[in-house]
Design a protein around this motif. Structure first.
Motif, PDB file in Angstrom:
ATOM      1  N   LEU A   1       0.828  -1.201   0.000  1.00 26.12           N
ATOM      2  CA  LEU A   1       0.000   0.000   0.000  1.00 26.12           C
ATOM      3  C   LEU A   1       0.863   1.252   0.000  1.00 26.12           C
ATOM      4  CD1 LEU A   1      -2.671   1.496   0.178  1.00 26.12           C
ATOM      5  CD2 LEU A   1      -2.631   1.130   2.648  1.00 26.12           C
ATOM      6  N   SER A   2       1.900   1.260   0.823  1.00 26.81           N
ATOM      7  CA  SER A   2       2.754   2.442   0.915  1.00 26.81           C
ATOM      8  C   SER A   2       3.463   2.729  -0.403  1.00 26.81           C
ATOM      9  CB  SER A   2       3.783   2.257   2.037  1.00 26.81           C
ATOM     10  OG  SER A   2       3.147   2.134   3.284  1.00 26.81           O
ATOM     11  N   GLN A   3       3.979   1.675  -1.040  1.00 25.38           N
ATOM     12  CA  GLN A   3       4.698   1.878  -2.295  1.00 25.38           C
ATOM     13  C   GLN A   3       3.798   2.365  -3.416  1.00 25.38           C
ATOM     14  OE1 GLN A   3       6.766  -1.873  -2.889  1.00 25.38           O
ATOM     15  NE2 GLN A   3       8.537  -1.189  -1.702  1.00 25.38           N
ATOM     16  N   SER A   4       2.527   2.026  -3.356  1.00 27.30           N
ATOM     17  CA  SER A   4       1.594   2.513  -4.373  1.00 27.30           C
ATOM     18  C   SER A   4       1.044   3.898  -4.047  1.00 27.30           C
ATOM     19  CB  SER A   4       0.426   1.531  -4.527  1.00 27.30           C
ATOM     20  OG  SER A   4      -0.365   1.494  -3.354  1.00 27.30           O
ATOM     21  N   PHE A   5       1.240   4.338  -2.816  1.00 26.35           N
ATOM     22  CA  PHE A   5       0.635   5.584  -2.350  1.00 26.35           C
ATOM     23  C   PHE A   5       1.624   6.738  -2.310  1.00 26.35           C
ATOM     24  CE2 PHE A   5      -0.636   8.441   1.129  1.00 26.35           C
ATOM     25  CZ  PHE A   5      -1.953   8.712   0.792  1.00 26.35           C
ATOM     26  N   PHE A   6       2.791   6.510  -1.730  1.00 30.42           N
ATOM     27  CA  PHE A   6       3.755   7.585  -1.533  1.00 30.42           C
ATOM     28  C   PHE A   6       4.607   7.797  -2.778  1.00 30.42           C
ATOM     29  CE2 PHE A   6       3.015   5.899   2.773  1.00 30.42           C
ATOM     30  CZ  PHE A   6       2.532   7.050   3.364  1.00 30.42           C
ATOM     31  N   GLU A   7       4.968   9.062  -2.995  1.00 33.64           N
ATOM     32  CA  GLU A   7       5.817   9.433  -4.114  1.00 33.64           C
ATOM     33  C   GLU A   7       7.023  10.211  -3.591  1.00 33.64           C
ATOM     34  OE1 GLU A   7       2.648  10.056  -7.714  1.00 33.64           O
ATOM     35  OE2 GLU A   7       2.808  11.666  -6.253  1.00 33.64           O
ATOM     36  N   THR A   8       8.098  10.175  -4.357  1.00 33.42           N
ATOM     37  CA  THR A   8       9.293  10.923  -3.979  1.00 33.42           C
ATOM     38  C   THR A   8       8.952  12.397  -3.787  1.00 33.42           C
ATOM     39  OG1 THR A   8      10.673   9.398  -5.243  1.00 33.42           O
ATOM     40  CG2 THR A   8      11.641  11.541  -4.662  1.00 33.42           C
ATOM     41  N   GLY A   9       9.380  12.952  -2.677  1.00 34.84           N
ATOM     42  CA  GLY A   9       9.119  14.357  -2.402  1.00 34.84           C
ATOM     43  C   GLY A   9       7.857  14.621  -1.614  1.00 34.84           C
TER      44      GLY A   9
ATOM     45  N   VAL B   1       5.400  15.275   1.311  1.00 36.55           N
ATOM     46  CA  VAL B   1       5.548  15.882   2.635  1.00 36.55           C
ATOM     47  C   VAL B   1       4.186  15.829   3.323  1.00 36.55           C
ATOM     48  CG1 VAL B   1       6.041  18.010   3.906  1.00 36.55           C
ATOM     49  CG2 VAL B   1       7.391  17.429   1.879  1.00 36.55           C
ATOM     50  N   PHE B   2       4.182  15.500   4.600  1.00 36.68           N
ATOM     51  CA  PHE B   2       2.933  15.468   5.361  1.00 36.68           C
ATOM     52  C   PHE B   2       3.081  16.319   6.615  1.00 36.68           C
ATOM     53  CE2 PHE B   2       2.655  11.847   2.649  1.00 36.68           C
ATOM     54  CZ  PHE B   2       1.312  11.749   2.331  1.00 36.68           C
ATOM     55  N   ASN B   3       2.112  17.188   6.823  1.00 35.32           N
ATOM     56  CA  ASN B   3       2.111  18.078   7.986  1.00 35.32           C
ATOM     57  C   ASN B   3       0.986  17.679   8.939  1.00 35.32           C
ATOM     58  OD1 ASN B   3       4.191  19.778   6.831  1.00 35.32           O
ATOM     59  ND2 ASN B   3       2.601  20.583   5.456  1.00 35.32           N
ATOM     60  N   ILE B   4       1.260  17.807  10.233  1.00 39.09           N
ATOM     61  CA  ILE B   4       0.250  17.467  11.213  1.00 39.09           C
ATOM     62  C   ILE B   4      -0.914  18.447  11.105  1.00 39.09           C
ATOM     63  CG2 ILE B   4       1.296  18.853  13.051  1.00 39.09           C
ATOM     64  CD1 ILE B   4      -0.200  15.356  13.596  1.00 39.09           C
ATOM     65  N   GLN B   5      -2.131  17.932  11.009  1.00 38.01           N
ATOM     66  CA  GLN B   5      -3.308  18.786  10.908  1.00 38.01           C
ATOM     67  C   GLN B   5      -4.147  18.723  12.175  1.00 38.01           C
ATOM     68  OE1 GLN B   5      -5.909  17.967   7.539  1.00 38.01           O
ATOM     69  NE2 GLN B   5      -6.316  20.146   7.314  1.00 38.01           N
TER      70      GLN B   5
ATOM     71  N   SER C   1      -1.191  19.827  -0.642  1.00 40.85           N
ATOM     72  CA  SER C   1      -2.287  20.003  -1.601  1.00 40.85           C
ATOM     73  C   SER C   1      -3.613  19.484  -1.075  1.00 40.85           C
ATOM     74  CB  SER C   1      -1.951  19.269  -2.907  1.00 40.85           C
ATOM     75  OG  SER C   1      -1.979  17.858  -2.716  1.00 40.85           O
ATOM     76  N   GLY C   2      -3.590  18.778   0.054  1.00 39.84           N
ATOM     77  CA  GLY C   2      -4.815  18.220   0.606  1.00 39.84           C
ATOM     78  C   GLY C   2      -5.324  16.994  -0.126  1.00 39.84           C
ATOM     79  N   SER C   3      -4.474  16.370  -0.946  1.00 42.04           N
ATOM     80  CA  SER C   3      -4.910  15.219  -1.747  1.00 42.04           C
ATOM     81  C   SER C   3      -4.624  13.877  -1.092  1.00 42.04           C
ATOM     82  CB  SER C   3      -4.235  15.258  -3.118  1.00 42.04           C
ATOM     83  OG  SER C   3      -2.818  15.159  -2.987  1.00 42.04           O
ATOM     84  N   LYS C   4      -3.743  13.857  -0.081  1.00 38.35           N
ATOM     85  CA  LYS C   4      -3.380  12.617   0.587  1.00 38.35           C
ATOM     86  C   LYS C   4      -3.371  12.837   2.086  1.00 38.35           C
ATOM     87  CE  LYS C   4      -0.180  10.937  -3.014  1.00 38.35           C
ATOM     88  NZ  LYS C   4       1.228  10.498  -3.252  1.00 38.35           N
ATOM     89  N   GLY C   5      -3.724  11.782   2.831  1.00 36.58           N
ATOM     90  CA  GLY C   5      -3.725  11.907   4.276  1.00 36.58           C
ATOM     91  C   GLY C   5      -3.382  10.609   4.971  1.00 36.58           C
ATOM     92  N   ILE C   6      -2.904  10.755   6.194  1.00 35.52           N
ATOM     93  CA  ILE C   6      -2.585   9.628   7.063  1.00 35.52           C
ATOM     94  C   ILE C   6      -3.209   9.917   8.416  1.00 35.52           C
ATOM     95  CG2 ILE C   6      -0.742   8.247   8.119  1.00 35.52           C
ATOM     96  CD1 ILE C   6       1.175   9.541   6.044  1.00 35.52           C
ATOM     97  N   SER C   7      -3.820   8.911   9.030  1.00 32.18           N
ATOM     98  CA  SER C   7      -4.247   9.061  10.409  1.00 32.18           C
ATOM     99  C   SER C   7      -3.845   7.833  11.188  1.00 32.18           C
ATOM    100  CB  SER C   7      -5.757   9.287  10.518  1.00 32.18           C
ATOM    101  OG  SER C   7      -6.467   8.090  10.269  1.00 32.18           O
ATOM    102  N   ALA C   8      -3.575   8.027  12.458  1.00 30.84           N
ATOM    103  CA  ALA C   8      -3.196   6.924  13.333  1.00 30.84           C
ATOM    104  C   ALA C   8      -3.785   7.166  14.709  1.00 30.84           C
ATOM    105  CB  ALA C   8      -1.681   6.798  13.428  1.00 30.84           C
TER     106      ALA C   8
ATOM    107  N   ASN D   1      -6.267   8.497  -0.116  1.00 34.92           N
ATOM    108  CA  ASN D   1      -6.408   9.633  -1.018  1.00 34.92           C
ATOM    109  C   ASN D   1      -7.649  10.407  -0.593  1.00 34.92           C
ATOM    110  OD1 ASN D   1      -4.225   9.190  -3.000  1.00 34.92           O
ATOM    111  ND2 ASN D   1      -5.338   7.296  -3.429  1.00 34.92           N
ATOM    112  N   LEU D   2      -7.525  11.715  -0.489  1.00 34.09           N
ATOM    113  CA  LEU D   2      -8.587  12.548   0.043  1.00 34.09           C
ATOM    114  C   LEU D   2      -9.394  13.199  -1.072  1.00 34.09           C
ATOM    115  CD1 LEU D   2      -6.592  14.259   2.924  1.00 34.09           C
ATOM    116  CD2 LEU D   2      -8.198  12.344   3.107  1.00 34.09           C
ATOM    117  N   SER D   3     -10.700  13.094  -0.949  1.00 25.77           N
ATOM    118  CA  SER D   3     -11.594  13.786  -1.877  1.00 25.77           C
ATOM    119  C   SER D   3     -11.648  15.262  -1.516  1.00 25.77           C
ATOM    120  CB  SER D   3     -12.997  13.192  -1.796  1.00 25.77           C
ATOM    121  OG  SER D   3     -12.989  11.814  -2.090  1.00 25.77           O
TER     122      SER D   3
END
Length: 332
Positions: free
Chosen positions: A88-96, A98-102, A119-126, A141-143
């Motif tokens: 999943l990670s290899q299909s999701f993440f791209e070089t460069g 960046v994720f900021n805490i929201q 850009s608000g197009s991808k997100g991670i939650s834990a 991927n975020l709508s």
């Protein structure tokens, strides 16, 4: 694990909303990892974990899958493999990337994290416990719906309560607000009461143990009451949910063609009648745990039709410029 607000049994989701009609019972999005929770006593003692969950996005981006996997709770690891996380990670993440805490907040001995890319197009939650063991993970991927995000209600609304409340769901992506992906409830909010980082004290199976239970719910603006439901039982024990009468006890108010919908009232507590004129701040009833709800809270939205199942939710223009998101405190 101690129960968290509005957890349903939808597969591949940590949270699934407060269970109002339709989308709240839908399965999670493709490309999401999740779990069904088990006991709070379970602790992952395996060495070589992340240690600090704030490092999770960096670890995934840098392919430290062993550390991530060893940081999962035992029950989580029984449901997902390290290879699945890697794929999943290899299909999701791209070089460069960046994720900021929201959003980050603690509730009932757990800490919830949300990271989003610029850009608000991808997100991670834990969701992690106090030992930095991960009990839930979403990589999505975020709508985005910019047209309706910028179209606020014509009327100004007040928060439907007094005092300090906690925003459990609210915001313009699905990690901040479970409702967001669904047009009928896109801009809905769920609010509850916390004290010392907990939503209850004492026996968590009793509604009376929850700080939000039996609090006054107020009219968010002047209007005319269109519809009332007042005889749905509160869920006993807490954690059981009534999917057949998903909204539980509710009030719908007409505000000159915009309709506020407030749900999950305590049985028999609603004090207004259909056809009654109400003023902003007037008591409507008391918070409860009726319908498809896992603990006492207020569901509040404004829609273009007087229905939870039809029409479109509208982004609420609050008085005083409020625009709450998940994890924020608001004062009514």
């Amino acid at each position: 694990m101690k129960k968290r607000l509005m957890t349903c049994t939808a597969a591949f989701l940590i949270f699934s909303g407060c269970g109002l009609p339709g989308p709240h019972n839908s399965p999670g999005s493709t490309g999401t990892l999740g779990l069904q929770n088990s006991s709070p006593e379970e602790i992952n003692s395996t060495a070589d974990t992340l240690g600090d969950i704030s490092l999770l996005p960096e670890a995934l981006l840098n392919e430290r899958y062993d550390q991530v996997y060893k940081s999962l709770s035992t029950s989580f690891r029984s449901q997902v493999t390290k290879e699945q996380i890697k794929e999943l990670s290899q299909s999701f993440f791209e070089t460069g990337d960046v994720f900021n805490i929201q959003s980050k907040y603690a509730i009932n001995d757990m800490v919830d994290y949300v990271w989003v890319n610029p850009s608000g197009s991808k997100g991670i939650s834990a969701m992690a416990d106090q030992d930095d063991v991960i009990w839930g993970l979403q990589i999505v991927n975020l709508s985005a719906f910019p047209e309706t995000d910028s179209a606020y209600t014509k009327q100004e609304y007040s928060l439907p309560f007094k005092g300090n409340w906690f925003t459990f769901w609210g915001g313009n992506n699905t990690l901040l607000n479970y409702h967001y992906d669904y047009e009928t409830q896109r801009y809905a909010y769920d609010f509850l009461v916390l004290e010392n980082g907990a939503s209850y004290t004492g026996d968590p199976t009793r509604n009376e143990s929850f700080y939000a239970f039996s609090q006054d719910v107020l009219a968010p603006a002047d209007g005319i009451v269109l519809e009332v439901m007042n005889d749905v039982e509160d869920n006993i024990p807490v954690g059981t949910m009534n999917e057949k009468e998903a909204a539980g006890n509710y009030v719908i108010i007409d505000h000159q063609g915009e309709y506020s919908i407030l749900a999950h009232f305590k049985k028999g507590s609603i004090s207004v009648q259909e056809g009654q004129e109400v003023k902003r701040g007037e008591p409507l009833g008391m918070t409860g745990n009726s319908g498809n709800s896992s603990e006492a809270h207020i569901h509040f939205q404004v829609s273009d039709q007087p229905s939870l199942e039809h029409g479109k939710a509208l982004r609420i223009k609050f008085k005083n410029g409020l625009d709450p998101i998940k994890g924020q405190w608001v004062e009514g």
